[in-house]
Design a protein around this motif. Structure first.
Motif, mmCIF file in Angstrom:
data_model
loop_
_atom_site.group_PDB
_atom_site.id
_atom_site.type_symbol
_atom_site.label_atom_id
_atom_site.label_comp_id
_atom_site.label_asym_id
_atom_site.label_seq_id
_atom_site.Cartn_x
_atom_site.Cartn_y
_atom_site.Cartn_z
ATOM 1 N N GLU A 103 0.353 -0.591 -0.096
ATOM 2 C CA GLU A 103 0.266 -0.133 -0.365
ATOM 3 C C GLU A 103 0.302 1.458 0.216
ATOM 4 O O GLU A 103 0.646 2.431 -0.606
ATOM 5 C CB GLU A 103 -0.928 -0.352 1.636
ATOM 6 C CG GLU A 103 -2.006 -0.532 1.162
ATOM 7 C CD GLU A 103 -2.863 -0.708 1.883
ATOM 8 O OE1 GLU A 103 -3.423 0.985 2.057
ATOM 9 O OE2 GLU A 103 -3.687 -1.917 2.684
ATOM 10 N N VAL A 104 1.747 1.003 0.494
ATOM 11 C CA VAL A 104 2.901 2.137 0.475
ATOM 12 C C VAL A 104 3.652 3.045 -0.793
ATOM 13 O O VAL A 104 3.229 3.684 -1.572
ATOM 14 C CB VAL A 104 4.071 2.457 1.268
ATOM 15 C CG1 VAL A 104 4.745 3.246 1.157
ATOM 16 C CG2 VAL A 104 3.640 2.593 2.662
ATOM 17 N N GLN A 105 3.357 2.154 -1.599
ATOM 18 C CA GLN A 105 3.877 1.492 -2.534
ATOM 19 C C GLN A 105 2.858 2.111 -4.161
ATOM 20 O O GLN A 105 2.545 3.461 -4.962
ATOM 21 C CB GLN A 105 4.683 1.080 -3.526
ATOM 22 C CG GLN A 105 4.879 0.966 -4.609
ATOM 23 C CD GLN A 105 5.885 2.201 -5.287
ATOM 24 O OE1 GLN A 105 6.682 2.536 -4.780
ATOM 25 N NE2 GLN A 105 6.115 2.843 -6.763
ATOM 26 N N ALA A 106 1.425 1.885 -3.075
ATOM 27 C CA ALA A 106 0.695 2.128 -4.292
ATOM 28 C C ALA A 106 -0.089 3.206 -3.947
ATOM 29 O O ALA A 106 -0.216 4.191 -5.119
ATOM 30 C CB ALA A 106 -0.358 0.689 -3.617
ATOM 31 N N ALA A 107 0.473 4.001 -3.033
ATOM 32 C CA ALA A 107 -0.520 5.606 -2.628
ATOM 33 C C ALA A 107 0.725 5.641 -3.556
ATOM 34 O O ALA A 107 0.526 7.563 -4.490
ATOM 35 C CB ALA A 107 -0.163 5.619 -0.983
ATOM 36 N N ARG A 108 2.143 5.732 -3.361
ATOM 37 C CA ARG A 108 2.630 6.776 -4.242
ATOM 38 C C ARG A 108 2.832 6.770 -5.979
ATOM 39 O O ARG A 108 2.513 7.895 -6.032
ATOM 40 C CB ARG A 108 4.226 6.310 -3.963
ATOM 41 C CG ARG A 108 4.855 7.192 -5.172
ATOM 42 C CD ARG A 108 6.778 6.787 -4.538
ATOM 43 N NE ARG A 108 7.378 7.539 -5.597
ATOM 44 C CZ ARG A 108 7.845 8.618 -4.644
ATOM 45 N NH1 ARG A 108 7.537 8.706 -3.440
ATOM 46 N NH2 ARG A 108 8.264 9.862 -5.837
ATOM 47 N N LEU A 109 2.124 5.091 -6.528
ATOM 48 C CA LEU A 109 1.956 5.008 -7.780
ATOM 49 C C LEU A 109 0.341 6.280 -7.591
ATOM 50 O O LEU A 109 0.111 6.576 -8.879
ATOM 51 C CB LEU A 109 1.345 4.186 -8.034
ATOM 52 C CG LEU A 109 2.948 3.650 -7.795
ATOM 53 C CD1 LEU A 109 3.080 1.483 -8.446
ATOM 54 C CD2 LEU A 109 3.780 3.972 -9.520
ATOM 55 N N ALA A 110 -0.345 6.042 -6.939
ATOM 56 C CA ALA A 110 -2.096 6.704 -7.649
ATOM 57 C C ALA A 110 -1.869 8.448 -7.365
ATOM 58 O O ALA A 110 -2.650 9.194 -8.270
ATOM 59 C CB ALA A 110 -2.761 6.520 -5.308
ATOM 60 N N ALA A 111 -0.378 8.569 -6.607
ATOM 61 C CA ALA A 111 -0.722 10.322 -6.804
ATOM 62 C C ALA A 111 -0.200 10.133 -8.180
ATOM 63 O O ALA A 111 0.023 12.494 -8.522
ATOM 64 C CB ALA A 111 0.132 10.852 -5.421
ATOM 65 N N GLU A 112 1.171 10.084 -8.648
ATOM 66 C CA GLU A 112 0.760 10.056 -9.692
ATOM 67 C C GLU A 112 0.609 9.753 -10.817
ATOM 68 O O GLU A 112 -0.322 10.408 -11.907
ATOM 69 C CB GLU A 112 2.220 9.379 -9.928
ATOM 70 C CG GLU A 112 3.702 9.350 -8.838
ATOM 71 C CD GLU A 112 5.223 8.406 -9.299
ATOM 72 O OE1 GLU A 112 4.305 7.333 -9.973
ATOM 73 O OE2 GLU A 112 5.819 8.845 -8.801
ATOM 74 N N ARG A 113 -0.350 8.882 -10.937
ATOM 75 C CA ARG A 113 -1.080 8.461 -12.141
ATOM 76 C C ARG A 113 -3.163 8.695 -11.831
ATOM 77 O O ARG A 113 -3.807 8.246 -12.903
ATOM 78 C CB ARG A 113 -1.267 6.589 -11.804
ATOM 79 C CG ARG A 113 0.019 6.312 -12.100
ATOM 80 C CD ARG A 113 0.149 4.855 -12.216
ATOM 81 N NE ARG A 113 1.895 4.521 -12.282
ATOM 82 C CZ ARG A 113 2.285 3.566 -12.482
ATOM 83 N NH1 ARG A 113 1.302 1.475 -12.088
ATOM 84 N NH2 ARG A 113 3.394 3.012 -12.869
ATOM 85 N N ALA A 211 2.508 10.924 -0.318
ATOM 86 C CA ALA A 211 1.169 10.549 -0.332
ATOM 87 C C ALA A 211 1.909 9.127 -0.121
ATOM 88 O O ALA A 211 1.060 8.240 1.139
ATOM 89 C CB ALA A 211 0.721 9.637 -2.032
ATOM 90 N N GLU A 212 3.310 8.540 -0.499
ATOM 91 C CA GLU A 212 3.769 7.858 0.441
ATOM 92 C C GLU A 212 4.185 8.495 1.704
ATOM 93 O O GLU A 212 4.181 6.947 2.891
ATOM 94 C CB GLU A 212 5.673 7.856 -0.197
ATOM 95 C CG GLU A 212 6.428 6.707 0.402
ATOM 96 C CD GLU A 212 7.880 6.611 -0.727
ATOM 97 O OE1 GLU A 212 8.186 6.266 0.100
ATOM 98 O OE2 GLU A 212 7.946 6.782 -1.223
ATOM 99 N N ARG A 213 4.342 9.520 1.976
ATOM 100 C CA ARG A 213 4.414 9.357 3.747
ATOM 101 C C ARG A 213 3.356 9.108 4.656
ATOM 102 O O ARG A 213 3.757 8.484 5.997
ATOM 103 C CB ARG A 213 5.381 10.977 3.983
ATOM 104 C CG ARG A 213 5.705 11.166 5.761
ATOM 105 C CD ARG A 213 6.105 12.760 5.334
ATOM 106 N NE ARG A 213 4.552 13.815 5.071
ATOM 107 C CZ ARG A 213 4.792 14.165 3.972
ATOM 108 N NH1 ARG A 213 5.499 14.424 3.175
ATOM 109 N NH2 ARG A 213 3.959 14.976 4.236
#
Length: 229
Positions: A103-113, A211-213
């Motif tokens: 989910e941490v990686q997913a949050a980062r990707l969500a902010a980008e995509r 988002a990741e933080r």
């Protein structure tokens, strides 16, 4: 225990179980070659096709391996757990660590995509989580998981989404039990709502670092509860 003839049914299951017992009991140690299909069939009192299916089942469990032209060899004395079984028997803290990785990686990707449609879904899920503060622990956990699922979906990586979906059912009951055990909603019925709102806002702003933080802080706080328990 001698192998001996088997009862009429179900023959494949019985044959597999009898061979498995002999492997587990050390009759055929790891690395040894099993008797041929004809010998096993005669000893067990079944047809070769039944033995073949039984060996296929044992191979699927990781107990034996067929080597072309050489025969069937013992590779383990206990069957491997399948993935659903492994998840059901895993410690909740271990599951939560994997959840953080996803989910941490997913949050980062969500902010980008993320798309505008994703934002609509996220806002609705955030509102639902807020409303669930007035409901029981099960409903609240379901609303919380739905929000996290929406964030992962906004990452637009189907593998990440599938990973989360695999262990969410097991995680759900563990979280319900943990909330009740630690009374986490006693002082804040919407436990962590501000942080979840911050996560959605970071995705909205297309700020992957934030988002990741936020995701790491939010999930890390629950993991600390699990480890302390």
């Amino acid at each position: 225990m001698p192998l001996g003839p088997l009862r009429p049914s179900p023959l494949v299951e019985q044959a597999a179980e009898r061979i498995r017992e002999h492997i587990a009991g050390g009759h055929w140690p790891v690395g040894s070659k099993l008797p041929g299909e004809t010998t096993l069939a005669a000893t067990l009192g079944v047809g070769r096709s039944t033995v073949r299916e039984a060996l296929r089942a044992l191979a699927g469990a990781g107990l034996v391996q067929a080597r072309q032209g050489a025969g069937v060899f013992v590779t383990a004395t206990a069957p491997h757990e399948d993935w659903p079984t492994r998840l059901r028997t895993a410690e909740l803290a271990d599951l939560y660590e994997v959840r953080m990785l996803v989910e941490v990686q997913a949050a980062r990707l969500a902010a980008e995509r993320r798309t505008d449609a994703d934002l609509t879904t996220l806002d609705a899920a955030l509102d639902r989580r807020r409303a669930a503060a007035d409901e029981d622990d099960a409903a609240f956990v379901d609303a919380d998981i739905a929000l996290h699922t929406a964030v992962t979906a906004a990452a637009h990586n189907p593998v990440l989404a599938d990973l989360l979906a695999e262990f969410t059912p097991v995680l759900r009951q563990g979280l319900i039990d943990l909330i009740a055990l630690l009374d986490l909603r006693a002082g804040d019925a919407a436990h962590g709502q501000a942080r979840h709102a911050a996560l959605v806002e970071a995705v909205r702003r297309r700020d992957p670092d934030a988002a990741e933080r936020v995701s790491r802080e939010e999930l890390g706080g629950m993991l600390e509860h699990l480890r302390a328990g």
